[in-house]
Design a protein around this motif. Sequence first.
Motif, PDB file in Angstrom:
ATOM      1  N   LYS A 111       4.166  10.409  -6.773  1.00 18.63           N
ATOM      2  CA  LYS A 111       5.275  10.812  -7.644  1.00 18.63           C
ATOM      3  C   LYS A 111       4.760  11.164  -9.025  1.00 18.63           C
ATOM      4  CE  LYS A 111       9.206   8.157  -5.854  1.00 18.63           C
ATOM      5  NZ  LYS A 111      10.069   6.976  -6.127  1.00 18.63           N
ATOM      6  N   ASN A 112       3.617  10.540  -9.387  1.00 15.30           N
ATOM      7  CA  ASN A 112       3.070  10.680 -10.727  1.00 15.30           C
ATOM      8  C   ASN A 112       1.670  11.278 -10.645  1.00 15.30           C
ATOM      9  OD1 ASN A 112       2.074  10.402 -13.319  1.00 15.30           O
ATOM     10  ND2 ASN A 112       2.919   8.340 -13.631  1.00 15.30           N
TER      11      ASN A 112
ATOM     12  N   GLN B 296      -1.090   9.902 -13.058  1.00 17.88           N
ATOM     13  CA  GLN B 296      -1.645   8.610 -12.683  1.00 17.88           C
ATOM     14  C   GLN B 296      -2.601   8.754 -11.511  1.00 17.88           C
ATOM     15  OE1 GLN B 296      -1.352   5.664 -14.213  1.00 17.88           O
ATOM     16  NE2 GLN B 296      -2.758   4.788 -12.702  1.00 17.88           N
ATOM     17  N   LYS B 297      -2.239   9.648 -10.581  1.00 17.51           N
ATOM     18  CA  LYS B 297      -3.091   9.905  -9.414  1.00 17.51           C
ATOM     19  C   LYS B 297      -4.448  10.438  -9.850  1.00 17.51           C
ATOM     20  CE  LYS B 297      -2.994  12.481  -5.080  1.00 17.51           C
ATOM     21  NZ  LYS B 297      -2.272  13.475  -4.279  1.00 17.51           N
ATOM     22  N   GLN B 298      -4.434  11.329 -10.862  1.00 17.43           N
ATOM     23  CA  GLN B 298      -5.686  11.915 -11.337  1.00 17.43           C
ATOM     24  C   GLN B 298      -6.551  10.854 -12.024  1.00 17.43           C
ATOM     25  OE1 GLN B 298      -4.958  15.670 -12.962  1.00 17.43           O
ATOM     26  NE2 GLN B 298      -7.069  16.091 -13.488  1.00 17.43           N
ATOM     27  N   LYS B 299      -5.901   9.943 -12.771  1.00 18.76           N
ATOM     28  CA  LYS B 299      -6.639   8.869 -13.446  1.00 18.76           C
ATOM     29  C   LYS B 299      -7.303   7.956 -12.417  1.00 18.76           C
ATOM     30  CE  LYS B 299      -3.810   8.568 -17.645  1.00 18.76           C
ATOM     31  NZ  LYS B 299      -2.818   7.740 -18.377  1.00 18.76           N
TER      32      LYS B 299
ATOM     33  N   ASN C 171       0.830  -1.206   0.000  1.00 14.94           N
ATOM     34  CA  ASN C 171       0.000   0.000   0.000  1.00 14.94           C
ATOM     35  C   ASN C 171       0.864   1.255   0.000  1.00 14.94           C
ATOM     36  OD1 ASN C 171      -2.365  -1.470   0.055  1.00 14.94           O
ATOM     37  ND2 ASN C 171      -2.656  -1.291   2.271  1.00 14.94           N
ATOM     38  N   ARG C 172       1.891   1.237   0.830  1.00 13.46           N
ATOM     39  CA  ARG C 172       2.771   2.400   0.934  1.00 13.46           C
ATOM     40  C   ARG C 172       3.529   2.636  -0.369  1.00 13.46           C
ATOM     41  NH1 ARG C 172       6.776   3.346   6.037  1.00 13.46           N
ATOM     42  NH2 ARG C 172       4.757   3.322   7.111  1.00 13.46           N
ATOM     43  N   SER C 173       4.010   1.562  -0.992  1.00  9.25           N
ATOM     44  CA  SER C 173       4.732   1.685  -2.262  1.00  9.25           C
ATOM     45  C   SER C 173       3.834   2.273  -3.336  1.00  9.25           C
ATOM     46  CB  SER C 173       5.265   0.314  -2.703  1.00  9.25           C
ATOM     47  OG  SER C 173       6.167  -0.207  -1.753  1.00  9.25           O
TER      48      SER C 173
END
Length: 350
Positions: A338-339, A342-345, A329-331
């Motif tokens: 960092k991205n 990708q977070k928004q997707k 989960n942490r990874s």
Amino acid sequence: MKETQKLKLGISIGDLNGIGCEVALKTFEDARMLDFCTPIIFASNKTISQQKSDLGIDITFNGIRDASQALEGKVNIVNVWKEVPTIEYGKATEEGGKYAIKSLRAAVTALKEGKIDVLVTAPINKNNVQADDFKFPGHTDFLAQELKGESLMFMVADTLRVGLLTDHIAVKDVAQAITPKLIRHKVATMEKSLQMDFGIRRPKIALLGINPHSGDNGTIGEEDDKIMKPVIQEMFNKGTLVYGPYSADSFFGSNTHNQFDAVLAAYHDQGLIPFKTLSFGKGVNYTAGLDRVRTSPDHGTAYEIAGKGKADESSFKEAVFMAINVFRNRSEYIELNKNPLQKQKTKRAS
């Protein structure tokens, strides 16, 4: 860590005279556990051979000099010592404490050096580990010194999560130790862990009061009104979903804890008595807030059954699974942050 590699799970063996070795070896006696991780036990071939013989545990292992030599699909033993310590099951001896700390120090060094990914610690005796170079009341305080971050003792069993504002201090010192600064730090650490380690985007946190009935409007102590309430309101106004202080005596019995993602207790027994009552044998002690992942079972050395082959490994096995899940989960959390694209997707998909 590459996707094809199994996570390297370090194990410190705890008190040799307790049930630490037994629950660790029983966990990996089930060969299916090797599908989830590569276990690396910090002890010695001779010590582990003696324990498995005494306890009748059917397990083979791979002896190595350094954690970097660990093989997948095997139970690996890092030879931390060459001598053969005396094992006296059920007794709190100086020797038992000495080798518990040797194992712990070696495992933590490997964790800091990246030779293992996570650490699961078997139980120690807080009395016989005391030495000139080890004056800590438990694992949590030692790890807080050795690793980076703000530590939080966090007991977890499925959706029941209980953290502690103060942990291993005398009850008479609790009220004085709880300050607005401490509350802010512990709530922030808990909130971050719930987001990063458990995947809860907007966690709700409950605080338990210091005094009976949370002080009863100052009738039974003023700490709840003068210290807890103002800082809880301050944090809530800044966007943290934190509530309380709640009267501890009825909080769990009325199932109020089910309305929250985690509970922050004022002191050790206030949080651990209800936690262990509700989940004993399935709970995990997680040291949240640090830059490395460490878990342990929710029980102690259990001297009364040590050496008899009667120990239940369920909590240790849960500690293994939780360490793996928290690491993943942490990874994922770190990678998503960092991205931003990708977070928004991911947000759109949810």
